[in-house]
Design a protein around this motif. Sequence first.
Motif, PDB file in Angstrom:
ATOM      1  N   GLN A 124      66.638  28.447 -10.899  1.00  0.00           N
ATOM      2  CA  GLN A 124      66.401  29.049  -9.594  1.00  0.00           C
ATOM      3  C   GLN A 124      65.274  28.330  -8.848  1.00  0.00           C
ATOM      4  O   GLN A 124      65.393  28.032  -7.665  1.00  0.00           O
ATOM      5  CB  GLN A 124      66.066  30.538  -9.742  1.00  0.00           C
ATOM      6  N   SER A 125      64.184  28.046  -9.550  1.00  0.00           N
ATOM      7  CA  SER A 125      63.106  27.297  -8.917  1.00  0.00           C
ATOM      8  C   SER A 125      63.563  25.882  -8.573  1.00  0.00           C
ATOM      9  O   SER A 125      63.117  25.287  -7.585  1.00  0.00           O
ATOM     10  CB  SER A 125      61.878  27.244  -9.831  1.00  0.00           C
ATOM     11  N   GLY A 126      64.478  25.344  -9.388  1.00  0.00           N
ATOM     12  CA  GLY A 126      65.018  24.024  -9.102  1.00  0.00           C
ATOM     13  C   GLY A 126      65.802  23.987  -7.803  1.00  0.00           C
ATOM     14  O   GLY A 126      65.728  23.020  -7.042  1.00  0.00           O
ATOM     15  N   ASP A 142      57.181  18.052  -5.578  1.00  0.00           N
ATOM     16  CA  ASP A 142      57.347  19.450  -5.171  1.00  0.00           C
ATOM     17  C   ASP A 142      57.163  20.390  -6.352  1.00  0.00           C
ATOM     18  O   ASP A 142      56.524  21.442  -6.232  1.00  0.00           O
ATOM     19  CB  ASP A 142      58.729  19.660  -4.551  1.00  0.00           C
ATOM     20  N   THR A 143      57.716  20.027  -7.509  1.00  0.00           N
ATOM     21  CA  THR A 143      57.561  20.890  -8.680  1.00  0.00           C
ATOM     22  C   THR A 143      56.095  20.979  -9.096  1.00  0.00           C
ATOM     23  O   THR A 143      55.637  22.040  -9.548  1.00  0.00           O
ATOM     24  CB  THR A 143      58.408  20.389  -9.866  1.00  0.00           C
ATOM     25  N   GLN A 144      55.352  19.885  -8.949  1.00  0.00           N
ATOM     26  CA  GLN A 144      53.922  19.920  -9.257  1.00  0.00           C
ATOM     27  C   GLN A 144      53.194  20.901  -8.347  1.00  0.00           C
ATOM     28  O   GLN A 144      52.321  21.650  -8.786  1.00  0.00           O
ATOM     29  CB  GLN A 144      53.316  18.524  -9.099  1.00  0.00           C
ATOM     30  N   ALA A 145      53.563  20.893  -7.077  1.00  0.00           N
ATOM     31  CA  ALA A 145      52.907  21.792  -6.125  1.00  0.00           C
ATOM     32  C   ALA A 145      53.251  23.249  -6.390  1.00  0.00           C
ATOM     33  O   ALA A 145      52.440  24.146  -6.140  1.00  0.00           O
ATOM     34  CB  ALA A 145      53.314  21.414  -4.697  1.00  0.00           C
ATOM     35  N   GLN A 146      54.458  23.509  -6.920  1.00  0.00           N
ATOM     36  CA  GLN A 146      54.904  24.884  -7.122  1.00  0.00           C
ATOM     37  C   GLN A 146      54.433  25.467  -8.454  1.00  0.00           C
ATOM     38  O   GLN A 146      53.995  26.612  -8.517  1.00  0.00           O
ATOM     39  CB  GLN A 146      56.443  24.955  -7.058  1.00  0.00           C
TER      40      GLN A 146
END
Length: 475
Positions: free
Chosen positions: A179-181, A336-340
């Motif tokens: 879902q986050s992906g 983006d994943t690092q920021a989230q």
Amino acid sequence: MSNSSSDRIVGALREWVTSAPAGAQLPSTRSLVAQFAASPVTVQKALQTLIVQGVIESRPGVGTFARAIRAARPNDYGWQTAALGSPQHRIPPVSTALRTTPNDVIALHSGYPDKELLPERLVRAAFTRTARGEATVSRPPTAGMPELQSWFATELGTVTATGLTPPAASDVVILPGSQSGLSTLFRTLVGAGRPLLIESPTYWGAILAAAQVGVRLIPIPAGPHGPDPDEVDRAFAQTGARAFYAQPNFANPTGGQWSANLAEQVLDIVRERGAFLIEDDWAHDFGITNESAPVAARDDNGHVVYLRSLTKSVSPSVRVAGLIARGPARDRILADTQAQAMYVSQALQAVALDVVTQPAWRTHLRSLRGQLAARRDLLIEAVREHAPTAHLEAVPRGGLNLWLRLADDTDLTQLARDCEAQGVTIAAGDDWFPAEPPGRYLRLNYSGPNPGAFPDAARVIGRAIATAQVERRDI
């Protein structure tokens, strides 16, 4: 003692606290053991429950006491209306698929398989082994554990077409669930206000993620055999979209699977348009009569961004997914994943890796195929016998759901309410459409608990449909 004994003690002590003055001391554990004829463990469990609920408090070395009960008063949150303002994007409500239900309800609405279909022994053993290692106190690399990256890359690489370069471990980004992906992919590959082609019907979570990002959805009709490639090409041309989200294998909710020819046609269109295919292989481990055949195995130029989750097939508690992307797209996705989330728990990654690398994992998947087939066929037979007006367009070759078409004038809200009143929870199909639904549908999950109750559930559904039809004729 059973949980019911602990619940009985909780109820009795809660009643006692209600009538006792604030600060009154509860009887000792020994006295409670005698009073309720329970074990010390059961009494301690009940006390801990009340402490967590804020009903009582424990003072070490002194005893356990009733907490003061504060009188409820209305709160004024009106100021937040002005502070928050109007939402930029309307977020759809959470789908019926995430609802929890009592144990005595026949649940056909859920999106998750029953515990009986999970590799429970492998998961428990993996957690035990992981707890003894460094993973519980270590921070993994941002992109994920190298060993787990390699596993995801190898899984796709083994089915990559001859002559193409298989993905490398460095192409993989580990995510805390798919879902986050989806949110990351829609944000990095599409962007707020930009168009995204999406199958219709489709996974409700993708619709939710798109709404959160502010992506403009362009529905592409998709039946049990996938979308019309001419419609896909036309939509790309008309909208200027640069991405298409799809589930080519065992789509949620229809169970449809693309043919090899359709996969190649869509991939050709994506290449010609200089676009991305966001492939959600959510049901990779849930093939029944067919295996999952990833479109990503046909591409090595970075047009297909591939997402595969282990959450449903390993355990809902192991929210781990792998995303495979190549080129600059992968760099943007990782940023983006690092920021989230910065990184995914190394302990959960270690558990997931432990489970899927055990020899028993493959044995489990072979057994799972047979169990899903039996459940699917049982529910199909029950629906055909007891709810014959619910039309199944195609028997799913994998996945977890049946997708049923009802009469166009069916009141789905009333139907769901009538079924629930008789102990059956169903999922109305409207949640799976990114725009106005073209008809009335039900999604029934055949991987839930108690498959022996499927015939009873189908009888309830059939009666509710028949009652609705009689009422329509009387109007």
